[in-house]
Design a protein around this motif. Structure first.
Motif, PDB file in Angstrom:
ATOM      1  N   UNK A   1       0.821  -1.208   0.000  1.00 29.48           N
ATOM      2  CA  UNK A   1       0.000   0.000   0.000  1.00 29.48           C
ATOM      3  C   UNK A   1       0.859   1.264   0.000  1.00 29.48           C
TER       4      UNK A   1
ATOM      5  N   UNK B   1       1.235   3.121  -2.671  1.00 30.14           N
ATOM      6  CA  UNK B   1       1.583   3.451  -4.057  1.00 30.14           C
ATOM      7  C   UNK B   1       0.597   4.508  -4.557  1.00 30.14           C
TER       8      UNK B   1
ATOM      9  N   UNK C   1      -7.235   1.337  -9.987  1.00 33.51           N
ATOM     10  CA  UNK C   1      -6.231   0.940 -10.981  1.00 33.51           C
ATOM     11  C   UNK C   1      -6.110  -0.582 -11.087  1.00 33.51           C
TER      12      UNK C   1
ATOM     13  N   UNK D   1      -2.485  -2.107 -10.368  1.00 38.68           N
ATOM     14  CA  UNK D   1      -2.052  -2.280  -8.973  1.00 38.68           C
ATOM     15  C   UNK D   1      -2.499  -3.652  -8.465  1.00 38.68           C
ATOM     16  N   UNK D   2      -3.751  -3.987  -8.761  1.00 43.36           N
ATOM     17  CA  UNK D   2      -4.242  -5.320  -8.390  1.00 43.36           C
ATOM     18  C   UNK D   2      -3.399  -6.398  -9.089  1.00 43.36           C
TER      19      UNK D   2
ATOM     20  N   UNK E   1      -0.093  -6.985  -7.300  1.00 43.40           N
ATOM     21  CA  UNK E   1      -0.279  -7.760  -6.061  1.00 43.40           C
ATOM     22  C   UNK E   1      -0.369  -9.242  -6.408  1.00 43.40           C
ATOM     23  N   UNK E   2      -1.157  -9.549  -7.435  1.00 42.54           N
ATOM     24  CA  UNK E   2      -1.339 -10.951  -7.838  1.00 42.54           C
ATOM     25  C   UNK E   2      -0.037 -11.567  -8.341  1.00 42.54           C
TER      26      UNK E   2
ATOM     27  N   UNK F   1     -14.632   3.636 -11.677  1.00 41.91           N
ATOM     28  CA  UNK F   1     -13.575   2.931 -10.933  1.00 41.91           C
ATOM     29  C   UNK F   1     -14.097   1.635 -10.309  1.00 41.91           C
ATOM     30  N   UNK F   2     -15.352   1.652  -9.876  1.00 39.28           N
ATOM     31  CA  UNK F   2     -15.911   0.457  -9.233  1.00 39.28           C
ATOM     32  C   UNK F   2     -16.010  -0.710 -10.219  1.00 39.28           C
TER      33      UNK F   2
ATOM     34  N   UNK G   1     -10.772  -8.623  -0.921  1.00 42.92           N
ATOM     35  CA  UNK G   1      -9.359  -8.525  -0.532  1.00 42.92           C
ATOM     36  C   UNK G   1      -8.450  -8.778  -1.721  1.00 42.92           C
ATOM     37  N   UNK G   2      -8.852  -9.715  -2.560  1.00 44.01           N
ATOM     38  CA  UNK G   2      -8.032 -10.086  -3.701  1.00 44.01           C
ATOM     39  C   UNK G   2      -8.005  -8.980  -4.761  1.00 44.01           C
ATOM     40  N   UNK G   3      -9.148  -8.345  -4.971  1.00 42.55           N
ATOM     41  CA  UNK G   3      -9.218  -7.369  -6.068  1.00 42.55           C
ATOM     42  C   UNK G   3      -8.832  -5.953  -5.649  1.00 42.55           C
ATOM     43  N   UNK G   4      -8.739  -5.684  -4.362  1.00 39.18           N
ATOM     44  CA  UNK G   4      -8.450  -4.315  -3.916  1.00 39.18           C
ATOM     45  C   UNK G   4      -7.086  -3.848  -4.447  1.00 39.18           C
ATOM     46  N   UNK G   5      -7.041  -2.761  -5.233  1.00 34.05           N
ATOM     47  CA  UNK G   5      -5.746  -2.302  -5.771  1.00 34.05           C
ATOM     48  C   UNK G   5      -4.779  -1.855  -4.683  1.00 34.05           C
ATOM     49  N   UNK G   6      -5.328  -1.515  -3.538  1.00 35.46           N
ATOM     50  CA  UNK G   6      -4.469  -1.008  -2.458  1.00 35.46           C
ATOM     51  C   UNK G   6      -4.021  -2.108  -1.506  1.00 35.46           C
ATOM     52  N   UNK G   7      -4.664  -3.253  -1.581  1.00 33.07           N
ATOM     53  CA  UNK G   7      -4.357  -4.314  -0.621  1.00 33.07           C
ATOM     54  C   UNK G   7      -4.675  -3.863   0.796  1.00 33.07           C
ATOM     55  N   UNK G   8      -5.799  -3.156   0.948  1.00 32.50           N
ATOM     56  CA  UNK G   8      -6.081  -2.569   2.272  1.00 32.50           C
ATOM     57  C   UNK G   8      -7.380  -3.102   2.861  1.00 32.50           C
TER      58      UNK G   8
ATOM     59  N   UNK H   1     -14.343  -0.931  -5.995  1.00 33.71           N
ATOM     60  CA  UNK H   1     -14.214  -2.272  -6.585  1.00 33.71           C
ATOM     61  C   UNK H   1     -14.771  -3.321  -5.621  1.00 33.71           C
TER      62      UNK H   1
END
Lengths: 377, 284, 81
Positions: free
Chosen positions: B8, B10, B16, B19-20, B23-24, B213-214, C38-45, C65
């Motif tokens: 987090x 970034x 975005x 970004x996801x 993480x993956x 965005x959603x 949790x998996x899709x959150x771009x922030x990992x928060x 999201x």
């Protein structure tokens, strides 16, 4: 041990004996034999790695990756290839990496021309690389281990500049430094930081205005201060081999009592020394000054060496729209430190145009007046 | 719990997709890696000095040279006796399809031991949404604008996966961030293979696409469900698998989510549908 | 010598929560702990997968999201105060 060998092959063998981890080369026209000699060595198990990249830009980029990973890395190129590397040269220096390149100096297109001059390296003077120019193949082979030592100790990349054809294709006697000798001289490359999954860091960050200039100034200062590192590396090598080239930054020839001095870089200095000898035999007080370190430019030291003399700065490079590069910098340094000199600018030898002993003699005759000259020869 | 290696803080835009994606990708490849990043959104949002979102070794050099930098990293590792650390490129479509295309081809042709992940969000987003050769037909960008004479990008999308696979590298695959298990599976598979591996990862850009965005992730699922984007695998140049979305949804469902396509006529949409239908011939 | 190097994972110093105009509101009783948000959150928060999400509002940018992807629709986006 001395042997009769082509310059390119001697340099390739010297690189081999420096034990590089990664060599990456592309044979852009005009290429020298250094790359193929290194591949020959690689193909016979003499070096561990050789990346036959698809462009010169990829060659320097592979060196960036290899050096950042803590690998001793080497490439070689010329003219158009060096120009294609331009963006990455700045990047490698700004990232404080330590690759070494032999640049076989050749003309830049257009018109296309494969012969020697110094426009390629000199055009990269602001890239943040050290540039050491060599007169002979022996000097080139001696400079390569020094280049690795300097680059790896101060984290600034180094170009060893040799005249295309005049050195690279010349077959002559060279004492190629062997592995044992170089092992005594060149320590293992152990950078302060490197890419290592056990100890992660982020390299190549972007910097905001608040930081960017500080990084540039730090590199600027370190480059200027590297004169001491160059001289130290040169002196240590001289102690081991008995071979030295002035103070490592430049080399005077019959300079002390000379009134008229021919200043230049690279192989032309052989003819310059011959011209000086001939003129001295006739009682003329002439000398020569070979600039070895073009970057950093030893302005203060040079100004001291030429104080009270008339100097012809002979350059195989131009700055289109301005004065010749070394002339400009030497004039600035003289103004600052020892203004009692008369400095003239001579441009010649572009694209392989012959610079004979007679040309050097003519140049030295021309600067006897009080007025500085700017001429093409 | 798998450790987050792209963390987090970034500066990616809200929603975005890349970004996801990171993480993956990072969770799949783990800590014994060196990330080589091209200039672009990924680099700008993650590494403003002195901060970094990367918990693994990371290097950014230039825009166009990431495959060659990665070759250098990989060769240096192997030359110095490290045969385990994975070298993972992360580069956008601009770096991959366009400016770094020559370097990419060189790296693939040499079969250097590198996993190359291209996150494809279909334009130069970092510099202000300019068209790339990954931008789809008719999409509006700031250099493929909708005007009275020209309406969006006149050309289609470069088939980069097929081009990569044509180098006969051991593994080339496409996936989408909307399918995280597929992303992870393909990266894990790539990890078990030596040589050049190419992963094309479809990732959304709400800012560049005019997308809520959603609905960022929803779009990356819909592009697969409509059949516009194939999640395929190639081994040694031959297609060895493709994810079949079942009864494909109409392409309009994907297109209508994004303002970059808002000028499309019913005929345009029909043409896209026709092309997508044709592309599945022999695959379903 | 000033090396342009950053320490890993230091972006956490950069709090991005103030970008937000909407925030996720979770109806905990409905949550099935599937891990999708949790998996899709771009922030990992959103906290750990397999648990009820706990949003770290230091980083949540309010993209929505999580609400859009939640299979049981237990997350609503509500205006940030």
């Amino acid at each position: 041990m001395k042997k009769t060998i082509e310059g390119s092959e001697a340099m390739a063998e010297t690189v081999q004996n420096c034990n590089p981890d990664v060599v990456a080369c592309f044979p852009i026209t005009p290429s020298t034999h250094i790359a193929e000699d290194l591949d020959h060595i690689y193909s016979n198990g003499g070096i561990r790695d050789f990346i036959p990249v698809e462009s010169e830009l990829s060659a320097i980029s592979a060196l960036i990756g290899a050096s950042a990973t803590g690998g001793r890395s080497f490439s070689t190129t010329s003219s158009q290839g060096l120009a294609l590397m331009h963006e990455a040269l700045f990047n490698a220096a700004g990232m404080r990496l330590s690759p070494v390149m032999v640049v076989a100096n050749r003309a830049l297109s257009a018109p296309l021309n494969i012969w020697n001059d110094h426009q390629d390296s000199v055009s990269e003077r602001d890239s943040g690389w050290l540039q050491l120019f060599c007169e002979t193949n022996q000097e080139a082979c001696d400079a390569i281990p020094q280049a690795f030592k300097i680059a790896e100790s101060i984290a600034i990349p180094v170009m060893v500049c040799v005249d295309g054809f005049y050195l690279t294709h010349a077959v002559e006697q060279v004492d190629v430094p062997d592995k044992e000798l170089i092992a005594k001289y060149l320590p293992k490359f152990s950078p302060k930081v490197k890419l290592d999954s056990q100890n992660p860091i982020t390299m190549g960050a972007y910097a905001f205005p608040s930081d960017y200039q500080d990084f540039r100034k730090d590199l600027f200062d370190d480059l200027n201060n590297s004169k001491a590192d160059i001289m130290r590396a040169h002196d240590e090598w001289a102690k081991l081999t008995g071979r030295k080239y002035g103070n490592g930054l430049f080399e005077g020839y019959r300079l002390e009592d000379a009134e008229f001095v021919f200043l230049g870089m690279g192989s032309v200095m052989g003819n310059a020394k011959e011209a000086v000898d001939r003129m001295r035999a006739k009682g003329e007080k002439v000398g020569a000054l070979k600039l070895r370190s073009f970057r950093p430019f030893p302005g203060e030291e040079l100004a001291k060496a030429i104080a009270g003399k008339k100097v012809a700065v002979f350059e195989k490079a131009i700055s289109l729209g301005g004065d010749a590069p070394i002339y400009t910098e030497l004039t600035t340094a003289a103004l600052e430190f020892h203004p009692n000199v008369v400095i003239s600018s001579f441009i010649g030898g572009l694209g392989g145009k012959d610079v004979t002993v007679e040309v050097v003699v003519q140049v030295l005759q021309k600067i006897k007046g009080q007025e500085p000259l700017k001429e093409w020869v | 719990m798998v450790e987050e290696l792209f963390v987090s803080g970034h500066r990616a835009c809200a929603g975005c997709g890349i970004a996801t994606s990171f993480r993956e990708v990072m969770k799949a490849v783990g800590k014994d890696v060196i990330v080589v990043n091209a200039t672009g959104c990924s680099e700008i949002v993650s590494s403003p000095y002195p901060q970094s979102a990367w918990k693994v070794p990371y290097i950014h050099s230039l825009f166009e040279n990431v495959p060659a930098v990665a070759s250098g990293v990989s060769h240096a590792l192997r030359s110095m006796g490290n045969d385990h650390t994975q070298v993972v490129c992360i580069a956008g479509d601009g770096a991959t399809y366009d400016i770094g295309f020559g370097a990419l081809s060189g790296m693939l042709e040499r079969n250097d031991d590198v996993i190359y992940v291209c996150y494809d969000n279909e334009a130069y987003m970092n510099t202000g949404i300019q068209r790339s050769s990954a931008t789809p037909w008719k999409a509006a960008t700031t250099t493929s604008q909708v005007g009275s004479a020209v309406k969006g990008k006149p050309q289609g999308k470069k088939p980069i996966l097929e081009i990569a696979a044509a180098h006969k590298i051991p593994y080339a695959a496409s996936t989408s961030v909307g399918y995280p298990f597929d992303v992870a599976k393909k990266l894990k598979k790539a990890m078990g293979i030596k040589g050049a591996r190419f992963i094309l990862l479809f990732a959304s850009c709400p800012t560049g696409w005019g997308l809520d965005t959603a609905k960022s992730i929803q779009a990356t699922k819909l592009i697969v469900e409509t059949g516009i984007w194939k999640m395929a695998e190639y081994e040694n140049g031959k297609m060895t698998g493709v994810f079949k979305p079942g009864k494909r949804k109409p392409v309009e469902e994907y297109i209508k989510l994004q303002s970059r396509f808002k000028h499309l006529t019913p005929e345009d949409i029909a043409a896209i549908q026709k092309e997508v239908d044709a592309s599945w011939t022999g695959l379903e | 010598m000033k090396l342009p190097i950053s320490k890993p994972g230091t972006s956490v110093e950069n709090k991005t929560g103030d970008w937000r105009t909407f925030k996720p509101d979770i109806e905990v009783a409905k949550c099935i702990k599937c891990g999708t948000c949790q998996r899709f959150c771009p922030e990992g928060c959103m906290g750990d997968e397999g648990k009820v999400p706990i949003v770290n509002f230091d980083y949540c940018k309010g993209c929505g999201i999580c609400a859009n992807e939640c299979p049981v629709k237990c997350i609503k986006m509500i205006p940030e105060k």
